[in-house]
Design a protein around this motif. Structure first.
Motif, PDB file in Angstrom:
ATOM      1  N   HIS A 140       1.333  -0.947   0.014  1.00 22.42           N
ATOM      2  CA  HIS A 140       0.190   0.182   0.194  1.00 22.42           C
ATOM      3  C   HIS A 140       1.041   1.380  -0.132  1.00 22.42           C
ATOM      4  O   HIS A 140       1.372   0.839   1.219  1.00 22.42           O
ATOM      5  CB  HIS A 140      -0.937  -0.103   0.852  1.00 22.42           C
ATOM      6  CG  HIS A 140      -2.050   0.867   1.655  1.00 22.42           C
ATOM      7  ND1 HIS A 140      -1.462   2.564   1.545  1.00 22.42           N
ATOM      8  CD2 HIS A 140      -2.982   1.434   0.710  1.00 22.42           C
ATOM      9  CE1 HIS A 140      -2.283   2.763   1.550  1.00 22.42           C
ATOM     10  NE2 HIS A 140      -3.561   2.157   0.974  1.00 22.42           N
ATOM     11  N   THR A 177       0.680   5.821  -1.309  1.00 25.58           N
ATOM     12  CA  THR A 177      -0.083   6.464  -1.342  1.00 25.58           C
ATOM     13  C   THR A 177       0.536   7.635  -2.274  1.00 25.58           C
ATOM     14  O   THR A 177       2.118   7.847  -2.061  1.00 25.58           O
ATOM     15  CB  THR A 177      -0.309   7.546  -0.161  1.00 25.58           C
ATOM     16  OG1 THR A 177       0.621   7.958   0.452  1.00 25.58           O
ATOM     17  CG2 THR A 177      -1.196   6.439   0.890  1.00 25.58           C
ATOM     18  N   ASP A 226       2.877   9.999  -0.185  1.00 27.99           N
ATOM     19  CA  ASP A 226       4.322   8.983   0.476  1.00 27.99           C
ATOM     20  C   ASP A 226       5.341   8.910  -0.284  1.00 27.99           C
ATOM     21  O   ASP A 226       7.050   8.727  -0.407  1.00 27.99           O
ATOM     22  CB  ASP A 226       4.235   7.556   1.041  1.00 27.99           C
ATOM     23  CG  ASP A 226       3.208   8.147   1.715  1.00 27.99           C
ATOM     24  OD1 ASP A 226       2.965   9.462   2.906  1.00 27.99           O
ATOM     25  OD2 ASP A 226       2.027   6.780   2.536  1.00 27.99           O
ATOM     26  N   ARG A 256      -9.536   9.754   0.116  1.00 24.36           N
ATOM     27  CA  ARG A 256      -8.687  10.374   1.006  1.00 24.36           C
ATOM     28  C   ARG A 256      -7.849   9.378   1.530  1.00 24.36           C
ATOM     29  O   ARG A 256      -8.607   8.637   2.032  1.00 24.36           O
ATOM     30  CB  ARG A 256      -8.975  11.447   1.328  1.00 24.36           C
ATOM     31  CG  ARG A 256      -8.309  11.972   2.440  1.00 24.36           C
ATOM     32  CD  ARG A 256      -9.003  12.772   3.821  1.00 24.36           C
ATOM     33  NE  ARG A 256      -8.856  14.181   1.993  1.00 24.36           N
ATOM     34  CZ  ARG A 256      -9.317  15.313   3.334  1.00 24.36           C
ATOM     35  NH1 ARG A 256      -9.526  15.693   4.894  1.00 24.36           N
ATOM     36  NH2 ARG A 256      -9.430  16.656   2.325  1.00 24.36           N
ATOM     37  N   GLY A 257      -7.184   9.219   0.657  1.00 28.78           N
ATOM     38  CA  GLY A 257      -5.603   8.581   2.089  1.00 28.78           C
ATOM     39  C   GLY A 257      -5.581   7.244   0.945  1.00 28.78           C
ATOM     40  O   GLY A 257      -5.103   6.002   1.243  1.00 28.78           O
ATOM     41  N   GLY A 305      -4.380   4.425  -1.715  1.00 28.46           N
ATOM     42  CA  GLY A 305      -3.586   3.932  -2.144  1.00 28.46           C
ATOM     43  C   GLY A 305      -3.393   2.988  -3.601  1.00 28.46           C
ATOM     44  O   GLY A 305      -4.336   3.727  -3.939  1.00 28.46           O
TER      45      GLY A 305
END
Length: 232
Positions: free
Chosen positions: A13, A15, A18, A50-51, A53
Motif C-alpha cells: 500500500h 499513497t 508518500d 482520501r488516503g 493507495g
C-alpha cells in the motif's frame, strides 16, 4: 519509472503523497508517471477516496523479464548444470524454461549460444581430497574470466599451484570443465606454449587483454577434456 515500479511491487500500500516524498518530487509528477506506466501496459490498481493507495498488480512482470545475452547464457548454464546433476527436486519446469530462453534468441545469437555450450563440459565428480581444498575465487576474478571466456579473449592471470607457488600466465580460455563442485578452465597457456588446465579457485587475479583468440581444434586438448559430456 523503473524505481517507482519496483517500489510499488514491494509495498502492499503506497499513497501518492508518500511516493512523492520518498522520491523528492511533486504529487503531480508521481501521478503523471503512474499514468505513463498505465499507458505502457502496467497494471496499477488505485483505491478511491482520501488516503487511497496505489499498487502494482502482483502478477505484473511475469514473462516480462529482460535479460542481457550474458545473463541469459549464465541462466542457461545454471539450468544445464542442475539438469546434469539429475536431482529429482525442482527440475520439473527447467526444460521448458531452457527451451523458452533459447527460442527468445535471434538465429545468430542462438548459434552463438550453441557454440558456447559446446565449450562447457561436465566431468566426473571431484575426489573428496580435492573437494576438501576447494574455495571460492574472488568475484572480480570470476567476472573477468567469464567475460574472457564468452568473448574469446586472452586473459592474464596470477595462478597458485598446489604447492603454493604462484606464477603469471597468459591464457586463451577455450573450455570450462566442471568436476563437481570444482570448475576448471582448459586453456592454451602461452608461457608453456601448450594446453593446460587451471583450477578456477586457484586464480588469484585475472586481467582482460582485449586480445581475441581463435578456437583451436578440440583434439589438441586431448586428456584435458576427459569426461566431456556436453551440458546441453
Amino acid at each position: 519509472m523503473e524505481l517507482l515500479a519496483v517500489q510499488l511491487q514491494q509495498e502492499a500500500h503506497c499513497t501518492i503523497s508518500d511516493l512523492a516524498a520518498q522520491f523528492g518530487v511533486s504529487a503531480r509528477t508521481i501521478a503523471r508517471d503512474l499514468s505513463l506506466m498505465r499507458d505502457q501496459g502496467m497494471l496499477i490498481d488505485a483505491d478511491r477516496g482520501r488516503g487511497g493507495g496505489v499498487r502494482l498488480d502482483s502478477n505484473w512482470g511475469v514473462g516480462r523479464m529482460n535479460l542481457s545475452y550474458s545473463e541469459a547464457v549464465d541462466l542457461l548454464i545454471s539450468i544445464a548444470v542442475a539438469e546434469r546433476m539429475n536431482s529429482p527436486m525442482f527440475l520439473a519446469n527447467l526444460g521448458s524454461v531452457r527451451r523458452q530462453l533459447v527460442a527468445s534468441f535471434s538465429p545468430e545469437k542462438r548459434n552463438r549460444v550453441n557454440r558456447l555450450n559446446s565449450r562447457i563440459l561436465i566431468g566426473v565428480t571431484a575426489s573428496t581430497y580435492v573437494q576438501a581444498s576447494v574455495a571460492s575465487p574472488p568475484a572480480r576474478v570470476v567476472q573477468t574470466l567469464h567475460r574472457a571466456f564468452v568473448d574469446q579473449e586472452r586473459l592474464d592471470i596470477t595462478y597458485r599451484r598446489e604447492d603454493g607457488q604462484t606464477s603469471r600466465r597468459s591464457i586463451d580460455p577455450h573450455y570450462l570443465l566442471l568436476k563437481y563442485p570444482v570448475w576448471y578452465v582448459v586453456a592454451f597457456d602461452h608461457l608453456r606454449q601448450e594446453p593446460r588446465t587451471f583450477r578456477c579457485d586457484r586464480l588469484l587475479a585475472a586481467t582482460g587483454t582485449d586480445t581475441p583468440f581463435r578456437l583451436r581444434p578440440k583434439a589438441e586438448f586431448g586428456a584435458s577434456l576427459v569426461g566431456d559430456d556436453l551440458l546441453v
